[in-house]
Design an enzyme around this catalytic site. Sequence first.
Site, PDB file in Angstrom:
ATOM      1  N   ARG A  50       0.893  -0.975  -0.489  1.00  0.00           N
ATOM      2  CA  ARG A  50       0.377  -0.132   0.207  1.00  0.00           C
ATOM      3  C   ARG A  50       0.880   1.416  -0.412  1.00  0.00           C
ATOM      4  O   ARG A  50       0.399   2.642  -0.211  1.00  0.00           O
ATOM      5  CB  ARG A  50      -1.040   0.505   1.162  1.00  0.00           C
ATOM      6  CG  ARG A  50      -2.412  -0.785   1.060  1.00  0.00           C
ATOM      7  CD  ARG A  50      -2.742  -0.866   2.088  1.00  0.00           C
ATOM      8  NE  ARG A  50      -2.562  -1.596   3.298  1.00  0.00           N
ATOM      9  CZ  ARG A  50      -1.958  -2.608   3.158  1.00  0.00           C
ATOM     10  NH1 ARG A  50      -2.841  -4.076   2.940  1.00  0.00           N
ATOM     11  NH2 ARG A  50      -1.118  -3.208   4.151  1.00  0.00           N
TER      12      ARG A  50
ATOM     13  N   GLU B  63       5.874 -10.561  14.297  1.00  0.00           N
ATOM     14  CA  GLU B  63       5.226 -11.420  15.939  1.00  0.00           C
ATOM     15  C   GLU B  63       5.711 -12.523  16.157  1.00  0.00           C
ATOM     16  O   GLU B  63       5.531 -13.044  16.656  1.00  0.00           O
ATOM     17  CB  GLU B  63       3.757 -11.013  15.793  1.00  0.00           C
ATOM     18  CG  GLU B  63       2.869 -10.684  16.985  1.00  0.00           C
ATOM     19  CD  GLU B  63       1.920 -10.943  17.094  1.00  0.00           C
ATOM     20  OE1 GLU B  63       0.894 -10.234  16.062  1.00  0.00           O
ATOM     21  OE2 GLU B  63       0.751 -11.382  18.294  1.00  0.00           O
TER      22      GLU B  63
HETATM   23  P1  AMP Z   1       5.441  -2.833  11.043  1.00  0.00           P
HETATM   24  O1  AMP Z   1       6.168  -3.664  10.315  1.00  0.00           O
HETATM   25  O2  AMP Z   1       4.478  -3.117  12.211  1.00  0.00           O
HETATM   26  O3  AMP Z   1       5.372  -1.213  11.472  1.00  0.00           O
HETATM   27  O4  AMP Z   1       3.840  -3.259  10.087  1.00  0.00           O
HETATM   28  C1  AMP Z   1       3.879  -1.911   9.045  1.00  0.00           C
HETATM   29  C2  AMP Z   1       3.164  -3.094   8.202  1.00  0.00           C
HETATM   30  O5  AMP Z   1       2.066  -3.288   7.974  1.00  0.00           O
HETATM   31  C3  AMP Z   1       2.833  -1.190   6.582  1.00  0.00           C
HETATM   32  O6  AMP Z   1       3.435  -1.970   5.292  1.00  0.00           O
HETATM   33  C4  AMP Z   1       1.011  -1.892   6.796  1.00  0.00           C
HETATM   34  O7  AMP Z   1       1.042  -1.889   5.310  1.00  0.00           O
HETATM   35  C5  AMP Z   1       0.710  -3.244   7.669  1.00  0.00           C
HETATM   36  N1  AMP Z   1      -0.336  -3.174   8.799  1.00  0.00           N
HETATM   37  C6  AMP Z   1       0.579  -3.399   9.750  1.00  0.00           C
HETATM   38  N2  AMP Z   1      -0.682  -3.600  10.906  1.00  0.00           N
HETATM   39  C7  AMP Z   1      -1.494  -3.071   9.664  1.00  0.00           C
HETATM   40  C8  AMP Z   1      -3.162  -2.660  10.048  1.00  0.00           C
HETATM   41  N3  AMP Z   1      -3.391  -2.893  11.572  1.00  0.00           N
HETATM   42  N4  AMP Z   1      -3.854  -1.877   9.110  1.00  0.00           N
HETATM   43  C9  AMP Z   1      -3.695  -2.085   8.174  1.00  0.00           C
HETATM   44  N5  AMP Z   1      -1.900  -2.456   8.018  1.00  0.00           N
HETATM   45  C10 AMP Z   1      -1.472  -3.025   8.865  1.00  0.00           C
END
Ligand code: AMP
Length: 178
Positions: free
Chosen positions: A66, A103
């Site tokens: 996205r 996770e």
């Molecule tokens: P992180 O590495 O945990 O910061 O996750 C970020 C990535 O996961 C981004 O590219 C987001 O598109 C996706 N992502 C994580 N959590 C969500 C959420 N609650 N809603 C939508 N996309 C998420």
Amino acid sequence: MTETCPTPSEIESVIRNIPDFPKPGIQFKDITPLLADARLFSGCIDLLTDHFKPGTIDAVVGIDARGFIFAAAAAVKLGAGFVPVRKKGKLPYQTHEQEYELEYGTATVAVHVDALKPGSRVLLLDDLLATGGTAAAAAALVQRLGAHILEVSFLIELSFLHGREKLKGYPVRSMIVY
Ligand code: AMP
């Protein structure tokens, strides 16, 4: 007719929360209603880019998948190139790879070895900051290419997951904070 630029709270009002997607406990932020609204989508790109003077960004790096939507539009607006950071195995040429923790388990992102010139000025963009692992891995790839990150920017930040802590040393900006 000139249309007024939307406010971040107007943009927030169309972001749809989907409980338990893609798995139980996740509150998924669905941005598709925002993308489908011409005024809100274009206003969102304005808000993500309006603090950069023309000619001050060489490349906007977007994160799979996205992040590509916002980064490509921001690149056009800023007169900059667009560079994709993709999930491992998707880019056709030689790549640098960076693993990061999820996770459960790990994931790997990749960038083409010649995607950015050393010293180029980069805006790193993704749709959402959660734990920060993805953005930190993408930032490490940009650094490995010798480019300079001016800002790491997000449409949405889930601040209760403290993702900013993984991005210490970079200016971090987000439009909508939960
Ligand atoms: P992180 O590495 O945990 O910061 O996750 C970020 C990535 O996961 C981004 O590219 C987001 O598109 C996706 N992502 C994580 N959590 C969500 C959420 N609650 N809603 C939508 N996309 C998420």
